[in-house]
Every structure is written in C-alpha cells, then in structure tokens.
Design a protein around this motif. Structure first.
Motif: not given
Length: 593
Positions: A294-300, A305-307, A318-323, A329-331
């Motif tokens: 729960f530190t750094g960019d782990t929560v983001n 991923q949920l978005f 849309v995919s977090l790993q591919a794009e 930007l969409l988020k």
C-alpha cells in the motif's frame, strides 16, 4: 599339574567354581547393600569409576540393563564388551582407494577359442550375455573381427558410501588437460587484444566482454551470494535460510502478545508491530510486510487495473499492459468529467433548495470544541457541580402515554391484534378505562386472523373456536359455580320424587322417561356424527393444501405464523383413523378408486 607362579588360593577358587558349575552365586543382603552403596558413591564421584578388562573407565550413570553382561558372555568383572560390535559378526569393507579400473581391454585373439562367445569371439561371457549387435555369421564360423576379452574386475566389498561414490576410479591427473586447454584460450584472447591495440583499434570493455558475458554469465554469480541465502546456480533456485544477523528479529520489535502476529513457518509478520504504540509508519524502519503493498504506486496501479476492467465491461477495448498511456488518459478524462458532474449536481441542488451558507461554515470540531456548560467531577467520577449531558436514546418519543394510559401501544397482544396492556384496548386513539375496560374487552370477540391458503392452522383454529372459552371475570366464575350447585340439588330432589312415586306411577310414565332418554342419546349421536363429518372434510382440505404447498417452490411458499398446536379432539382422532391407509389391509388398493 599346576602351572608354576599361580597362587594356591586362585587354584582352589577355580576348582570350586568348576564343581559348582556356571550358575551365578546368589548375593546376601549385606552384599547387595554394599554394592548399592558403592554404586551411589561412584555416581557421586567419591569413589573411582569401575574399569573394564581393557583399562577404560565405565560411566557409573549407565543403567544396569545396559552395563550388566548376559550369563553366556562369562564376564569376570565389569565390562561393556557385550555392547560393542562382535568381531565374528563385523563386516570388513575394502578401502576407498580400492576401485574398479576403467577402460581396460583384454587380449584380442586371431582365431576362435573354445569357450568364447559365439557372437563376438571374446572370452568372459556367453552368446546370451553378449552386448554387441547380433552378427549374421558369428565369430565361431568365420573368425572375423574377434572382440577383446573381458577383464575380470575385482570383487570389492564396498560400504554404503563406497557404492555411491561417483568419483570412484577417477584420476585427478586427467583434469590437467582441461586446465591447460582453458589457459591456452585465455592466452590467445590476450594476444588478439594486444594485436588490436598495436593497430590502433579502440577496444572497449563492453565489446571485449560481449563474448565473455555470453559464456561466463554465471561465472562470478556462483561465488557471490546474498547474505542469508543459498543459490544453486545449476537449478536456478534461491533458498532463504535465516535472517541476516545484523537485523532485529521481527518477533522482538514489539513484545506485546496482542501485537502483530508472527508466523514462524514462513518468518513473516504482515501487520504493523508498532500499530498501537503511536508511531507512524514513516517513523519506524519496519511497518509490516503488507505495508509495501500500500505504498508508492502500488495503489495507483491497482486502481488503474480496476478502471481497465470496468471500461472493458462497458465496451471500451483498453488494456493496462498493452496500452498504459491510453488507459491513463482515459482515466484522467473520466475523473475530470466525474468531478464536473458532481459539482453541477451540487450547484443545482443549492440553487433549488438553498443552504450554501452552511457549507461555508467552519468545521464541526471548531464549533463544538468549547462551550459555556461547566461540569466538575470528583475523583470517583461523580458530578460535583453542573448538570450531566443528557444522552439521546432514540429519535422517537419515549415514555409518552397518551389518553391517560399507563402502558405504551403494542404492550398487549391477543388473536393477532395489538393494544394497550393497562386496559386491553385495541384502538390506538382509545381512552384508558382500566380494569373496567379489561372486563368489557374480554367479552368482545375479535375478528379471525387472515388465513393463509393451504395452511393447516385454519382448520385447527375453526375447530378450537368452539372449545376454547373466553376469559371470564371472578363474578362470572362464581355465578357458574352457584348454577352448577343448584342443578345438582334439583337432580337429587327429582330422584327422590321418582323413588317415592315409583310405587304409584304407571307404566306410561316409565315409557315416557325411557323415550326421553333415547331421544337425548340420538341427539348426542347425531352431533357426534356431524363433528366427525366436519373433521373428515377438514382433514381432506388439509391434505390437498399440503400437496399444493409441496408442489410450490421453497421461495414461493408463504409463512405460517398463526399455527395453533393444540391437542386433537376425539372426533379428529377418529377421522384420522378412518382416513389412515394401512399397508396390511387387503382392501387398501381399492380405497383410492
């Protein structure tokens, strides 16, 4: 003839033992006592330990069942020889230097010999044990390419480790050829590098070590291990042995038994051990292993991923790993539009209903932090000066009794209706009449509760309505008792009159009395048959309702809260016996037709 130099006492003792036999001599009570005292003294260290036949001390703390020698050993004194390996049963193994000679070949003959292998012509095995390819024409018939004879290997008796020695028979001198070959390769590389430097070609360390990195990637990694780890370079497995000794053990950071749980099997402490000490996670050097999640960019990362999953469900590919850039930007656009929509809704509500000034007020903590209500307490917690703040129990009014009632609405229940306990009134706006109202309301017959179709309680309530009596007052109960007594007196007086008039009465009067009795019995029998008929009809209805209920789904069945579990009447029992099917009845098969 006795041997010279042997004392006479020893000769006499040996002869006495031969006459008595090999049976051990029994000890007396004093000898047992002395032996026991000697044993205790040896254990305490005040007396030297016993010595065996080889001159070695025997530990006095060894139990007797171990130190005591059996009768067939013929021990002359204290010994532990019977506990050691016996020489006749001890196996003798060959030394580790003895090994099988590898690569030896026997004599190669030029013609076939008697007793040799018919397939290859070698001595030492037969045709059935030959390991060469079966020849079309064996060496017995053409004597061509006769194989070398088998070398008879020594019969070695190796122990457990000797049988599994992978280097048995290996000559260390053979490794010198490998070392010399690698030395030649390194020397050739140095010559090439020196030749390039003479020609003026720039040789960088990266280009020079490209080939070395490909082949010698794990050359130095094998010798360098992380502290507290064991790396197997062949299997690429890293095993965590123990913690680094410079670090503080996790279970020693907080000795409170109610602090974070330490798992000894995995050596992990997931929660923060300093959670209840008032220290923040930034002030301590270890805040639990879950702190990293729960530190750094782990929560983001998790929110992104949920978005992405939510967007994919709504039709956005849309995919977090591919794009990842497109997703970010969409988020960002989605959050901006969401904030704008929330602000627009809140502004519309404020414009329509007002109250914008309340949002600009200071926080509640600042408003209620100080007050003019002064309360002084004693050391025991009692109020000395001032009034205690009242506790708001509920948002509804409590202890309010309208209409002169002494109880609240809903404190009394009868026949599925709620009312007041003080006067048994079933109307909420009624005025309290006390005990008079109780007696008056007792005579009121309440409407029957709403019947649930298919429930067996409807039939029971109808049947028990006639039998159940309404609650009566004491005056009514007394009046009934007086009426019963009067009826008994009348019966007794009528019997006396009948006895007096029996002599003068005629046959017509007797016939009239008998006819009246028969009429009463006929009326009772008709009532009984009527009740049985009603019970049969009611049982049939209950059976049909039960079948309909069983056909329904469990979620569609209705509740049966008005079920009356009263004892069955005689008519109901008789109706049940009449409708009950008996398996042993020969006419049971014709009942359903």
């Amino acid at each position: 003839m006795a041997a010279p130099g042997i004392p006479l006492s020893q000769i006499l003792q040996a002869r006495h033992e031969e006459e008595e036999g090999d049976e051990p001599k029994k000890k007396t009570r004093e000898e047992w006592k002395k032996a026991k005292e000697l044993e205790e003294a040896r254990k305490a260290g005040t007396v030297p330990a016993a010595v065996d036949e080889t001159g070695k001390d025997i530990n006095p703390h060894i139990p007797q069942y171990i130190s005591g020698a059996p009768w067939y050993v013929n021990a002359r004194g204290p010994t532990l020889k019977h506990q050691r390996p016996q020489p006749e049963k001890e196996r003798i193994f060959d030394r580790i230097e003895d090994h099988y000679v590898r690569g030896l070949k026997g004599h190669t003959a030029t013609k076939f010999r008697k007793g040799a292998c018919e397939n290859c012509g070698a001595m030492g095995h037969t045709k059935s044990d030959c390991v060469e390819r079966p020849r079309k024409i064996g060496a017995k018939f053409n004597a061509v390419k006769i194989a070398s004879d088998d070398v008879a290997l020594p019969d070695l008796k190796l122990d457990f480790d000797g049988k599994r020695d992978r280097w048995n028979g290996y000559n260390p001198a053979e490794y010198r050829a490998v070392v010399e070959e690698h030395a030649k390769v390194e020397d050739y590389k140095r010559q090439i590098k020196a030749h390039k430097l003479k020609e003026g070609v720039e040789v960088s360390e990266e280009s020079d070590d490209e080939d070395d990195d490909e082949h010698d990637e794990d050359k130095y990694a094998e010798s360098v291990d992380m502290p507290g780890t064991k790396v197997d370079s062949k299997q690429r497995i890293t095993v965590r042995n123990l913690r680094i000794r410079e670090d503080t053990a996790k279970y020693l950071r907080n000795l409170d038994p109610n602090s974070a749980y330490y798992d000894p099997k995995t050596r992990s402490m997931r929660d923060n051990p300093y959670a209840n000490t008032g220290k923040g996670s930034e002030e301590v050097d270890f805040a639990g292993e879950n702190f990293v999640k729960f530190t750094g960019d782990t929560v983001n990362q998790a929110k992104a991923q949920l978005f992405a999953w939510d967007a994919y469900e709504k039709g956005v590919d849309v995919s977090l790993q591919a794009e990842p850039t497109k997703l970010e930007l969409l988020k960002k656009q989605f959050l901006e539009k969401k904030d704008e929509f929330k602000a627009k809704v809140s502004n519309d509500l404020l414009e329509k209903y007002g109250g914008k000034e309340h949002l600009e007020a200071p926080p509640k903590e600042m408003l209620l932090a100080q007050s003019e209500n002064y309360v002084e307490y004693s050391r025991h917690g009692k109020i000395i000066k001032g009034a205690e703040k009242q506790v708001i129990r509920s948002k509804y009014e409590e202890d309010v009794y309208p209409g002169n009632h002494s109880s609240v609405w809903g404190s009394y229940w009868r026949d599925g209706n709620w009312g007041y306990k003080c006067c048994h009134a079933f109307i909420k706006s009624a005025y309290c009449t006390g005990e008079t109202g109780k007696r008056a309301n007792a005579k009121i017959i309440m409407p029957a509760p709403i019947a649930i179709p298919g429930s067996s309680s409807v039939a029971d309530n109808e049947n028990d309505a006639e039998e159940e009596k309404e609650p009566k007052s004491l005056v009514e109960i007394h009046q009934e008792k007086m009426d019963k007594k009067k009826k008994k007196k009348k019966k007794r007086s009528s019997k006396k009159k009948k006895k007096d008039d029996s002599s003068s009465s005629s046959s017509s009067s007797s016939s009239d009395s008998s006819s009246s009795d028969s009429e009463d019995e006929a009326l009772k029998e008709e009532k009984r048959k009527k009740k049985i008929r009603e019970a049969l009809i009611r049982a049939k209805l209950e059976e049909d309702a039960a079948k309909e209920m069983l056909e329904l789904d469990e979620r569609q069945r209705k509740y049966n809260s008005m079920y009356n579990a009263s004892a069955p009447t005689e008519e109901q029992v008789e109706a049940y016996q009449m409708r009950r099917e008996r398996e042993d009845d020969p006419m049971a098969g014709f009942m359903g037709k």
